[in-house]
Scaffold this motif. Sequence first.
Motif, PDB file in Angstrom:
ATOM      1  N   HIS A   1       0.814  -1.213   0.000  1.00 18.18           N
ATOM      2  CA  HIS A   1       0.000   0.000   0.000  1.00 18.18           C
ATOM      3  C   HIS A   1       0.850   1.267   0.000  1.00 18.18           C
ATOM      4  CE1 HIS A   1      -3.352  -2.625   0.410  1.00 18.18           C
ATOM      5  NE2 HIS A   1      -4.216  -1.691   0.792  1.00 18.18           N
ATOM      6  N   PRO A   2       1.874   1.371   0.868  1.00 21.11           N
ATOM      7  CA  PRO A   2       2.719   2.567   0.809  1.00 21.11           C
ATOM      8  C   PRO A   2       3.360   2.765  -0.559  1.00 21.11           C
ATOM      9  CG  PRO A   2       3.114   1.373   2.842  1.00 21.11           C
ATOM     10  CD  PRO A   2       2.253   0.493   1.991  1.00 21.11           C
ATOM     11  N   SER A   3       3.769   1.661  -1.210  1.00 20.59           N
ATOM     12  CA  SER A   3       4.430   1.773  -2.512  1.00 20.59           C
ATOM     13  C   SER A   3       3.459   2.200  -3.604  1.00 20.59           C
ATOM     14  CB  SER A   3       5.087   0.441  -2.887  1.00 20.59           C
ATOM     15  OG  SER A   3       6.065   0.085  -1.935  1.00 20.59           O
ATOM     16  N   ALA A   4       2.177   1.889  -3.435  1.00 17.93           N
ATOM     17  CA  ALA A   4       1.180   2.320  -4.413  1.00 17.93           C
ATOM     18  C   ALA A   4       0.996   3.834  -4.385  1.00 17.93           C
ATOM     19  CB  ALA A   4      -0.157   1.625  -4.147  1.00 17.93           C
ATOM     20  N   LEU A   5       1.166   4.428  -3.206  1.00 15.00           N
ATOM     21  CA  LEU A   5       0.965   5.871  -3.059  1.00 15.00           C
ATOM     22  C   LEU A   5       2.257   6.658  -3.251  1.00 15.00           C
ATOM     23  CD1 LEU A   5      -1.786   4.967  -1.960  1.00 15.00           C
ATOM     24  CD2 LEU A   5      -1.562   6.705  -0.182  1.00 15.00           C
ATOM     25  N   GLU A   6       3.328   6.181  -2.639  1.00 17.50           N
ATOM     26  CA  GLU A   6       4.608   6.892  -2.706  1.00 17.50           C
ATOM     27  C   GLU A   6       5.688   5.840  -2.947  1.00 17.50           C
ATOM     28  OE1 GLU A   6       7.809   8.044  -1.593  1.00 17.50           O
ATOM     29  OE2 GLU A   6       7.244   9.282  -3.311  1.00 17.50           O
ATOM     30  N   PRO A   7       5.912   5.472  -4.215  1.00 18.14           N
ATOM     31  CA  PRO A   7       6.714   4.279  -4.512  1.00 18.14           C
ATOM     32  C   PRO A   7       8.138   4.332  -3.985  1.00 18.14           C
ATOM     33  CG  PRO A   7       6.242   5.548  -6.508  1.00 18.14           C
ATOM     34  CD  PRO A   7       5.358   6.080  -5.443  1.00 18.14           C
ATOM     35  N   TYR A   8       8.778   5.493  -4.019  1.00 17.10           N
ATOM     36  CA  TYR A   8      10.176   5.563  -3.570  1.00 17.10           C
ATOM     37  C   TYR A   8      10.284   5.271  -2.078  1.00 17.10           C
ATOM     38  CZ  TYR A   8      14.878   7.313  -2.686  1.00 17.10           C
ATOM     39  OH  TYR A   8      16.188   7.415  -2.289  1.00 17.10           O
ATOM     40  N   GLN A   9       9.569   6.037  -1.248  1.00 17.42           N
ATOM     41  CA  GLN A   9       9.649   5.824   0.197  1.00 17.42           C
ATOM     42  C   GLN A   9       8.975   4.522   0.607  1.00 17.42           C
ATOM     43  OE1 GLN A   9      11.491   7.236   2.232  1.00 17.42           O
ATOM     44  NE2 GLN A   9      11.986   9.238   1.368  1.00 17.42           N
TER      45      GLN A   9
ATOM     46  N   THR B   1      -4.952   8.642  -1.411  1.00 14.88           N
ATOM     47  CA  THR B   1      -3.910   9.664  -1.496  1.00 14.88           C
ATOM     48  C   THR B   1      -3.995  10.654  -0.349  1.00 14.88           C
ATOM     49  OG1 THR B   1      -5.344  10.909  -2.988  1.00 14.88           O
ATOM     50  CG2 THR B   1      -3.661   9.516  -3.995  1.00 14.88           C
ATOM     51  N   ASP B   2      -5.156  10.737   0.305  1.00 15.56           N
ATOM     52  CA  ASP B   2      -5.274  11.607   1.479  1.00 15.56           C
ATOM     53  C   ASP B   2      -4.502  11.054   2.666  1.00 15.56           C
ATOM     54  OD1 ASP B   2      -6.974  13.177  -0.021  1.00 15.56           O
ATOM     55  OD2 ASP B   2      -8.790  12.197   0.725  1.00 15.56           O
ATOM     56  N   LYS B   3      -4.034   9.796   2.542  1.00 13.75           N
ATOM     57  CA  LYS B   3      -3.387   9.131   3.674  1.00 13.75           C
ATOM     58  C   LYS B   3      -1.873   9.040   3.492  1.00 13.75           C
ATOM     59  CE  LYS B   3      -7.562   6.642   4.905  1.00 13.75           C
ATOM     60  NZ  LYS B   3      -8.161   5.373   5.316  1.00 13.75           N
ATOM     61  N   LEU B   4      -1.317   9.961   2.705  1.00 13.19           N
ATOM     62  CA  LEU B   4       0.131   9.955   2.521  1.00 13.19           C
ATOM     63  C   LEU B   4       0.899  10.017   3.831  1.00 13.19           C
ATOM     64  CD1 LEU B   4       0.816  12.003  -0.723  1.00 13.19           C
ATOM     65  CD2 LEU B   4       1.554   9.688  -0.237  1.00 13.19           C
ATOM     66  N   PRO B   5       0.409  10.686   4.891  1.00 14.92           N
ATOM     67  CA  PRO B   5       1.147  10.634   6.161  1.00 14.92           C
ATOM     68  C   PRO B   5       1.289   9.218   6.713  1.00 14.92           C
ATOM     69  CG  PRO B   5      -0.401  12.456   6.184  1.00 14.92           C
ATOM     70  CD  PRO B   5      -0.704  11.648   4.953  1.00 14.92           C
ATOM     71  N   ALA B   6       0.465   8.267   6.200  1.00 19.70           N
ATOM     72  CA  ALA B   6       0.599   6.880   6.644  1.00 19.70           C
ATOM     73  C   ALA B   6       1.809   6.194   6.018  1.00 19.70           C
ATOM     74  CB  ALA B   6      -0.671   6.087   6.308  1.00 19.70           C
ATOM     75  N   VAL B   7       2.460   6.869   5.062  1.00 19.79           N
ATOM     76  CA  VAL B   7       3.661   6.325   4.433  1.00 19.79           C
ATOM     77  C   VAL B   7       4.886   6.849   5.176  1.00 19.79           C
ATOM     78  CG1 VAL B   7       5.001   6.152   2.315  1.00 19.79           C
ATOM     79  CG2 VAL B   7       2.495   6.225   2.202  1.00 19.79           C
ATOM     80  N   GLN B   8       5.773   5.937   5.584  1.00 16.60           N
ATOM     81  CA  GLN B   8       6.929   6.318   6.370  1.00 16.60           C
ATOM     82  C   GLN B   8       8.039   6.889   5.479  1.00 16.60           C
ATOM     83  OE1 GLN B   8       5.651   3.234   5.955  1.00 16.60           O
ATOM     84  NE2 GLN B   8       5.426   2.166   7.895  1.00 16.60           N
ATOM     85  N   VAL B   9       9.001   7.525   6.108  1.00 22.69           N
ATOM     86  CA  VAL B   9      10.168   8.078   5.423  1.00 22.69           C
ATOM     87  C   VAL B   9      11.413   7.420   6.006  1.00 22.69           C
ATOM     88  CG1 VAL B   9      11.474  10.163   4.908  1.00 22.69           C
ATOM     89  CG2 VAL B   9       8.964  10.261   5.039  1.00 22.69           C
ATOM     90  N   GLY B  10      12.287   6.923   5.143  1.00 22.56           N
ATOM     91  CA  GLY B  10      13.437   6.164   5.618  1.00 22.56           C
ATOM     92  C   GLY B  10      14.747   6.924   5.530  1.00 22.56           C
ATOM     93  N   ASP B  11      15.730   6.462   6.287  1.00 17.67           N
ATOM     94  CA  ASP B  11      17.079   7.035   6.294  1.00 17.67           C
ATOM     95  C   ASP B  11      18.073   5.883   6.410  1.00 17.67           C
ATOM     96  OD1 ASP B  11      19.523   8.192   6.808  1.00 17.67           O
ATOM     97  OD2 ASP B  11      18.765   9.658   8.245  1.00 17.67           O
TER      98      ASP B  11
END
Length: 751
Positions: free
Chosen positions: A98-106, A234-244
Amino acid sequence: MDATESLPTLDTARKLGLLPDEFDRIQEILGRRPNFTELSIFSVMWSEHCSYKNSIVWLKTLPRDGDRMLAKAGEENAGLVDIGDGLACSFKIESHNHPSALEPYQGAATGVGGINRDIFTMGARPIAQLNSLRFGDLTLAKTKRLLRGVVKGIGDYGNAFGIPTVGGELYFDDCYNTNPLVNAFSAGIVKVGNVAKATSYGVGNPVFIVGSATGKDGIHGATFASEDISAASTDKLPAVQVGDPFMEKLLLEATLEIIATGYVIGIQDMGAAGIICSTSEMSAKGEHGMVIDLDKVPTRQPNMQPFEILLSESQERMLVVIEKGKEHIIQQIFDKWDLNCAQIGEVTAPGPDGIGRLHFYRYGELVADVPAHDLVLGGGAPQYHREYREPAYIKEFSTFDIADVDDLDTDELPDVARHLLSHPNICSRRWVYEQYDSMVGTANRSTNAPSDAAVVRIKTPETGLSNKSIVITVDCNSRYVNANPRRGAMIAVAEAARNIVCSGGEPLAVTNNLNFGNPYVPEVYWHFVEAVQGMGEACRRFSTPVTGGNVSFYNQSSDDGPVFPTPTIGMLGLMDDPSHQMTLNFKNEGDVIFLVGPSANDIASSEYLYSYRGIKASPAPVFDFGDEWQVQEGIKTMIRNGWLQSAHDVSDGGLFVTLAESAMAGGTGFSIQTDDRYRTDAFLFGESQSRVVISVAPEFVNEVESYLTEGTPFVKLGTVTTHDFVVDGTAVLTTAEAKNLYDNALGRIMA
């Protein structure tokens, strides 16, 4: 807790993904109505992503015991298998669909980060990664965007983290137009005595959060992963994490260092559901409680609400419980690596009922009081038996008759060959793997020696390189599973084992990633039940227990419906002796080519039938476990006797593609004769199972023929040549033309 707080209603519970019965049950557990923080806690912990509430009753039927199993399936961060010499391999596969469907890179990058944390929280150092990717129609701009983002996310994170990506699979079908599948696999090595557990006990022992600060990314990510993708997603983009990945590299080293002190009671990665997941699962396992001060959690944003801190899925974080009195040691280690290390609480005694409670405070006020046991899988989390029924299309598929399809004319062979060798489901994944670092760590033995599975040599700090290698693969043909979930899942297990055997390894154990649609749809749930039963049967027969894995439901949308049922199999094998390593490339002109295994007049569910002929409705290909077992045992014996020059299993695209891949990898050609007992298209392009192409030096041909004559079906096909693909005396393609098509097709499409 503030008694004046406006308590949530059933409507609030529904918005958080809870069912009415579940809302009632929460009130029974607590003996009161929950506040919003507590309701949020239950909503994520009882989501499908965390609780497996719609799948666990069937997952329990999978074989979980074996002589080499060192951890019970699903009870630790990852599976753990004894590989001898005092070493164990920790391995696991998980989805980030699901995260990759919305924001594929992160989405893809954090999937890689999360699966590696599962490995090193066991005390194992990751040594290899695989991935299994599925996307929609590659002519669509959206699909290209998703593919570019996912591949770059995997590459950037894995390369920076310093773990080689050594293989994987990539498929395309319209059913994945909305829901791509991004499954990440990682494997690591640990000394048996140094394994860390995901548990918590010992009253007064301190609880630390270590790694990155906590932010608002990924809040309700577990709930988001437990619902269908829709226009509102797409309203739930904050549900997609950001990696480092650089932070993760530091966290890896610091984590292994604190585990080596011997003072760690328990440690768990903060993945889905963040702090609440780690505190509840560790407490429930250790049958203790915790008191946690949320004010002490390092945060990235000011004034975060209690539920935001508890549910955040910010990456690169761990929860650690250590022995009381050793706080300064963990602090010194994490200070050295310049990472956050904050004591946020301590372990508390269980209540009179034996259940530990979790008490969370914010600004000195109790904001949540919940029993750990009732939150978790295997404890009080709900478990459901869902309705299921066979979809109507299954009967339609079963009516397919090969006689209704005209066989190929000889002059069609070049067209079919070009179509298949340049098809995105078959052509080289060069465009993808060139973006990955496959050699970091210098243990990958298959980058320059292509084989059906990845071969990674084991290193230890004490002895350096070992003679042993792990042999790993991910496999699933979802078209087969869609046509017949039980047989298709069995084939996925069998092909994984076959790939390991053809590479010179011995299959040991399985992890799985079960990707399906909405479990509340009876036809979708039937796919799931049938696939799990087929997988279980195959794993029992191969003596490859299931060490754990991941269930990803809700991979469907109103536009495209459910994705093909895709139970991805990640299999671990072991190679004790490097002399057993077998590659797929033809070696020398004049070597004799054999097809080992039973052929059949079968083109069902083949890429040839599906994409060249355009016939979508057909059953899964022919498969018989007895044949499969016999072929794999035969290949093992012949490799260990030193008789083979190459071995390559027949899979997507059939025999011709297998021969072409072996020839292109060796810079050779081949000349073969078809078998007139079978249709030309079935013999060359059918995908009936349990077949392997081997090449044999002339001096070992008699030994191979004598051995196979004792009971394994085989055909002597022909010989390795210098540069053409010749079938029945006619040149179909030159090696140069085939290699140009095969190597560059995906890159040309993506350009």
